[in-house]
Write an enzyme that holds these catalytic residues in place. Structure first.
Site, PDB file in Angstrom:
ATOM      1  N   GLU A 356      -6.344 -24.144 -14.976  1.00 13.07           N
ATOM      2  CA  GLU A 356      -4.901 -24.250 -15.167  1.00 13.07           C
ATOM      3  C   GLU A 356      -4.530 -23.916 -16.611  1.00 13.07           C
ATOM      4  OE1 GLU A 356      -2.218 -27.052 -12.684  1.00 13.07           O
ATOM      5  OE2 GLU A 356      -2.468 -28.065 -14.609  1.00 13.07           O
ATOM      6  N   HIS A 387     -29.817 -27.968  -3.057  1.00 12.58           N
ATOM      7  CA  HIS A 387     -30.011 -27.723  -1.629  1.00 12.58           C
ATOM      8  C   HIS A 387     -28.783 -27.072  -1.006  1.00 12.58           C
ATOM      9  CE1 HIS A 387     -33.773 -30.064  -1.540  1.00 12.58           C
ATOM     10  NE2 HIS A 387     -33.185 -30.748  -2.506  1.00 12.58           N
ATOM     11  N   LYS A 515       5.695 -23.665  -5.197  1.00 13.25           N
ATOM     12  CA  LYS A 515       6.561 -24.833  -4.990  1.00 13.25           C
ATOM     13  C   LYS A 515       7.984 -24.400  -4.649  1.00 13.25           C
ATOM     14  CE  LYS A 515       5.693 -27.085  -8.884  1.00 13.25           C
ATOM     15  NZ  LYS A 515       5.644 -28.172  -9.886  1.00 13.25           N
TER      16      LYS A 515
END
EC number: 5.3.1.9
Length: 550
Positions: A356, A387, A515
C-alpha cells in the site's frame, strides 16, 4: 519537503547498472570461498537482542558502496530528517508523517503546524492506560454487573491488521481478556465471531477515524443489534462499546459515551496506526505496560534510523539490498518467512505496509515512472512454507529474495521442537545459498547403489542451483520490545525505498476507485431488475448474481 530526484538519472544508478554487468554473475559459494570474514563484514546487530545477517546476498563491498551512493544522491538523509521533524512529506494529502511521535518515549517536542503534538499524544496514552487497567482488573462492569471477558475489535486495514498481528505475536503475554478481531464486511465474519460470546461480558472497540468506513460501520451496527437483542436498553451501549475515532458527533449518535472515545490524528497513516489509539486492543490483550514496551522497542529503532550513518543503518541496509534485487536483478517479489508461529500474521501485516505504501506508478513530480517500484510481499511461517511453496523458491525460475526471522529462545520449550525448528531455519538459507551440485547428487546415488542409467534419469531433478539470496534475522526472544524493534525496522525499510524511488509512500489513492464504484453498484443490487449500465462483463455478473439468489 522531499526532493524530486529521479533515481535513474543519478550517477550512482549509472554506476550500479555498469556494476551489474559483472554482479549478475556473482556466485555465493565463490563469494564465501574468497572471503573467510564475509559473515563478519555483512552482518550487524541491533542492540543486544537482534542479529541481522545479510551475507547470503548477491553483493560485495563494492555493491554496497554503490548502493549507499544512490541513497546519498537521492538525499535520503535529508528525507529522514524531514519526516522526523514533522514536515508535510505526505504531499498529496498535505500531511505530516509522524507515527514516530506516537512512540517518542524521549518526549522531545515534535512540532506540527507550530504546535508540539507530544502533550496530546501523552494524554491519549494516559487515557488508554486508565481504560485498560479498569477492564483488565475487572473494575469495569457490563450492564448486568458482570466483568468483561471478551473484547471485539471492529476495524479494517490498518485498524485491524496491525492490532491483530501484534496481539497474536505477543500471545504469551496475554491478559485474562479474550481478543477477537472482525474486519470483513462479509457477514460470516461477525456472525461466527459472536456465536460463542455473551453480550453481558463483551465489549466492542469500533476503530474508524471518521466513523464512516463502510465495512467497519456495517459490522458495528450489526454488533450493536446483536447486543441490544439481549440487553434491550439503548443506554446499555455505553458500557459495552468504545470508539477509536475523531468524529465525536457520530460516536455519540451511535450511543457511545465520548468519554470512551480515543482520538488520533491525520498525521497517523492507517497502516502505521497500531502505535496510536488503534493499538488499544493490543494494550487490552497484553497489558498497558507491555504496550509501552512495544513503543519503546520501536523508539529504539527510530533513534537508530534517525542518528546512524547510512553504512551502519539497519533499515537502510535492508532497503538497499531489496532495491538491488527489485531494480537490477528483476525480482518481482520478496518473501517474509518467520520461524515462529506467533508471528503467523507478520508477513500479511507487511504485505499491506509495503504494497500500500510503495505500490505506486507515479513519481513525486506527477510523472509515470519508467522503473520498478514496490515489490509483491508474501510469506507464511516456517516450517509450514517448506511443505507448500519453497519448491519454487529453490528450483523455480523466479528469483525471490527471502527474509528468514527466528527467535533463539522459544516461549514454549516442548521437547526438542525448537531445536528442530531452528535446524530448518539454518538449513534453508544454507540450501538456498549453496544448493547441491551435480557431482554431489551423483555421489549420493552411487552410495545408494544406483546404476548409471538410473542416475541419468534423475540427476537433473535433484540438482539445486543455489545462489538464492536471503537475509537472516535472529532475535534473542520475541518480546514486546523486540517485536517493536522488528516492526519499526521494516517500516523504515519501506520509507527508504519510497524515498529513493521518488514516490509518495504515505498515501493510498489506489484503494479509492473500487470503493467509489461499489457505492454506485450497491443500490443496483436492491431489486431484481436487469442491469445494463456497466460494461458487458460487469452487467453479466450482476445479472447472474440476481438470478442465482432469486
Amino acid at each position: 519537503m522531499l526532493k524530486n530526484i529521479n533515481p535513474t538519472e543519478t550517477q550512482a544508478w549509472a554506476d550500479l547498472t555498469a556494476h551489474f554487468e559483472t554482479a549478475q554473475n556473482f556466485n555465493l559459494a565463490d563469494l564465501f570461498s574468497a572471503d573467510a570474514q564475509r559473515f563478519d563484514k555483512f552482518s550487524t546487530t541491533f542492540g543486544q537482542d537482534i542479529l541481522v545477517d545479510f551475507s547470503k546476498n548477491l553483493v560485495t563491498e563494492e555493491t554496497m558502496q554503490k548502493l549507499f551512493s544512490l541513497a546519498e544522491q537521492t538525499e535520503l538523509s535529508e528525507a529522514i530528517k524531514a519526516m522526523f521533524s514533522g514536515e508535510k512529506i505526505n504531499k498529496t494529502e498535505d500531511r505530516s508523517v509522524l507515527h514516530t511521535a506516537l512512540r517518542n518515549r524521549s518526549n522531545t517536542p515534535v512540532i506540527v503546524d507550530g504546535e508540539d503534538v507530544m502533550p496530546a499524544v501523552n494524554a491519549v496514552l494516559e487515557k488508554m492506560k486508565a481504560f485498560t487497567e479498569r477492564l483488565i482488573s475487572g473494575e469495569w462492569k457490563g450492564y448486568t454487573g458482570k466483568e468483561i471477558t471478551d473484547i471485539v475489535n471492529i476495524g479494517i486495514g490498518g485498524s485491524d491488521l496491525g492490532p491483530y498481528m501484534v496481539s497474536e505475536a505477543l500471545a504469551p503475554y496475554k491478559t485474562r481478556l479474550n481478543m477477537h478481531f472482525v474486519s470483513n464486511v462479509d457477514g460470516t465474519h461477525i456472525v461466527e465471531t459472536l456465536k460463542p460470546l455473551n453480550p453481558e461480558t463483551t465489549l466492542f472497540l469500533i476503530a474508524s477515524k471518521t466513523f464512516t468506513t463502510q465495512e467497519t460501520m456495517t459490522n458495528a451496527h450489526s454488533a450493536r443489534d446483536w447486543f441490544l437483542a439481549e440487553a434491550g436498553d439503548q443506554a446499555h451501549v455505553a458500557k459495552h462499546f468504545a470508539a477509536l475515532s475523531t468524529n465525536a458527533e457520530s460516536v455519540s449518535e451511535f450511543g457511545i459515551d465520548t468519554d470512551n472515545m480515543f482520538e488520533f490524528w491525520d498525521w497517523v497513516g492507517g497502516r502505521y496506526s497500531l502505535w496510536s489509539a488503534i493499538g488499544l486492543s493490543i494494550a487490552l490483550a497484553v497489558g498497558f505496560d507491555n504496550f509501552v514496551e512495544l513503543l519503546e522497542g520501536a523508539h529504539e529503532v527510530d533513534n537508530h534510523f534517525a542518528n546512524t550513518e547510512l553504512e551502519n543503518n539497519v533499515p537502510v541496509i535492508l532497503a538497499l539490498i531489496g532495491l538491488w534485487y527489485n531494480n537490477f536483478h528483476g525480482s518481482e517479489s520478496e518473501s517474509i518467512l518467520p520461524y515462529d508461529q506467533y508471528l503467523h500474521r507478520f508477513a500479511a501485516y507487511f504485505q499491506q505496509g509495503n504494497m500500500e505504501s510503495n505500490g505506486k506508478c507515479v513519481d513525486r513530480n506527477g510523472n509515470p515512472v519508467d522503473y520498478q517500484t514496490g515489490p509483491i510481499i508474501w510469506g507464511e511461517p516456517g516450517t509450514n512454507g517448506q511443505h507448500a511453496f519453497y519448491q519454487l523458491i529453490h528450483q523455480g525460475t523466479k528469483l525471490i529474495p527471502c527474509d528468514f526471522i527466528a527467535p533463539a529462545i522459544s516461549h514454549n520449550q516442548v521437547g526438542d521442537h525448537h531445536q528442530k525448528l531452528m535446524s530448518n531455519f539454518f538449513a534453508q538459507t544454507e540450501a538456498l545459498a549453496f544448493g547441491k551440485k551435480e557431482e554431489t547428487v551423483r555421489a549420493e546415488f552411487a552410495a545408494a547403489g544406483k546404476t548409471e542409467a538410473e542416475m541419468a534419469e534423475l540427476v537433473a531433478f535433484k540438482v539445486f542451483e543455489g545462489n538464492r539470496p536471503t537475509n537472516s534475522i535472529l532475535v534473542k526472544k520475541v518480546t514486546p520490545k523486540t517485536l517493536g524493534n522488528l516492526i519499526a525496522m521494516y517500516e523504515h525499510k519501506i520509507f527508504v525505498q519510497g524515498v529513493i524511488w521518488n514516490i509518495f509512500s504515505f498515501d493510498q489513492w489506489g484503494v479509492e476507485l473500487g470503493k467509489q464504484l461499489a457505492n454506485q453498484i450497491l443500490p443496483e443490487l436492491a431489486d431484481d431488475k436487469a442491469i445494463n449500465s456497466h460494461d458487458s462483463s460487469t452487467n453479466g455478473l450482476i445479472n447472474a448474481f440476481k438470478a442465482f439468489k432469486a
